[in-house]
Motif scaffolding. Sequence first.
Motif, mmCIF file in Angstrom:
data_model
loop_
_atom_site.group_PDB
_atom_site.id
_atom_site.type_symbol
_atom_site.label_atom_id
_atom_site.label_comp_id
_atom_site.label_asym_id
_atom_site.label_seq_id
_atom_site.Cartn_x
_atom_site.Cartn_y
_atom_site.Cartn_z
ATOM 1 N N LEU A 1 0.830 -1.212 0.000
ATOM 2 C CA LEU A 1 0.000 0.000 0.000
ATOM 3 C C LEU A 1 0.860 1.255 0.000
ATOM 4 O O LEU A 1 0.610 2.205 -0.739
ATOM 5 N N LEU A 8 1.775 6.512 -6.991
ATOM 6 C CA LEU A 8 0.675 7.362 -7.479
ATOM 7 C C LEU A 8 0.943 8.844 -7.188
ATOM 8 O O LEU A 8 0.645 9.714 -7.993
ATOM 9 N N GLU A 41 -5.544 2.300 2.488
ATOM 10 C CA GLU A 41 -6.366 1.800 1.363
ATOM 11 C C GLU A 41 -7.151 2.947 0.735
ATOM 12 O O GLU A 41 -7.228 3.077 -0.491
ATOM 13 N N VAL A 73 -4.987 5.249 -1.420
ATOM 14 C CA VAL A 73 -4.731 4.665 -2.743
ATOM 15 C C VAL A 73 -5.934 4.924 -3.654
ATOM 16 O O VAL A 73 -5.804 5.455 -4.763
ATOM 17 N N GLU A 80 -6.147 7.058 -7.103
ATOM 18 C CA GLU A 80 -6.505 6.357 -8.345
ATOM 19 C C GLU A 80 -7.745 6.959 -8.994
ATOM 20 O O GLU A 80 -7.799 7.186 -10.186
ATOM 21 N N ASP A 117 2.345 1.708 -3.401
ATOM 22 C CA ASP A 117 1.338 2.226 -4.349
ATOM 23 C C ASP A 117 1.116 3.726 -4.157
ATOM 24 O O ASP A 117 0.997 4.483 -5.117
ATOM 25 N N ILE A 118 1.046 4.122 -2.892
ATOM 26 C CA ILE A 118 0.796 5.552 -2.603
ATOM 27 C C ILE A 118 1.956 6.397 -3.126
ATOM 28 O O ILE A 118 1.750 7.413 -3.797
#
Length: 302
Positions: free
Chosen positions: A4, A11, A268, A271, A275, A7-8
């Motif tokens: 996570l 992004l 979560e 993210v 997105e 991903d953060i």
Amino acid sequence: MDNLKRDILKLKQEKKALILAHNYQLPEVQDVADFVGDSLGLSIAASQTEAKIIVFCGVFFMAETAKILSPQKVVLLPDKEAGCPMADMITAPQLRELKRLHPQAVSLCYVNTSAAVKAECDYCCTSANAVKIVGESLKSVAEIIFVPDQHLARYVASQTGRDFIIWPGYCPVHVDITPEHIEEAKKHYPQALVLVHPECCQEVIALADHVLSTEGMCQYVKNSPVSTFIVGTEVGILHRLKKENPAKHFYPVSENAVCADMKKITLEKIVLSLERMEYQIELPEEIIPKAQKSIRRMLQST
Ligand code: 13P
Ligand code: SF4
């Protein structure tokens, strides 16, 4: 690094976004933020960033403040239900009625208010600068309406010798901190200094060594030779205090001092927010310049 977080960061880089987090956020959320601070620090960071996208890990009024200061930017709140019960205790029509009853008064709103309430106010303040704004910017004003936090208003009154027209709002988390909590903690840690937030009630404030905003607490602890502190505010701040001062000891006055709204933001949801570019703060066009005036006056006098 877990997925996570990775991903953060990915992004965030792709979208050139800035992540802001309040001191009460979950530890893992604070750890992915570019800046962690109090309401004042976050509003300054939001006004100064070059980033076109701000992910605001905090509660609704904080994200709204960022949008008011930077209407051209995209401000995302990862959970649209993250509100502040205190901010909901006064509405714009209620404030208009109070102003009608006191037509000569200058109105001062705590930053914990909706954009619509800020638009009705002459000045805004946070817990970090309320005493300064009343003592300096409003020193020659005869009558002041102070909304919505009755406890912050009483604390500022005690520090400035002023009287206010007070609204009976309060923070449910801070009013649950009692003098007994402080006395009990002092019994266990008699050598500790007691720091409390000005949203606490007068009886609690009377037992404290220092009354500070959340950032004020972080700065005070860093510069203090004292090594043990009893902390009278929301427990999320303990993460930052411990991280920045690994050799010092911190004890919450109450483990139950938890703001459920602040805890709604998770990794979560950050993210998903990045997105899907949600949830975007949108404000009515006519509200923005009016609310900006009260916040800019605050920032100019701080
Ligand atoms: P600070 O501005 O001191 O961080 O306080 C914000 C808040 O909501 C306190 O409950
Ligand atoms: Fe609002 Fe209190 Fe939560 Fe701060 S701690 S956001 S004042 S409910």
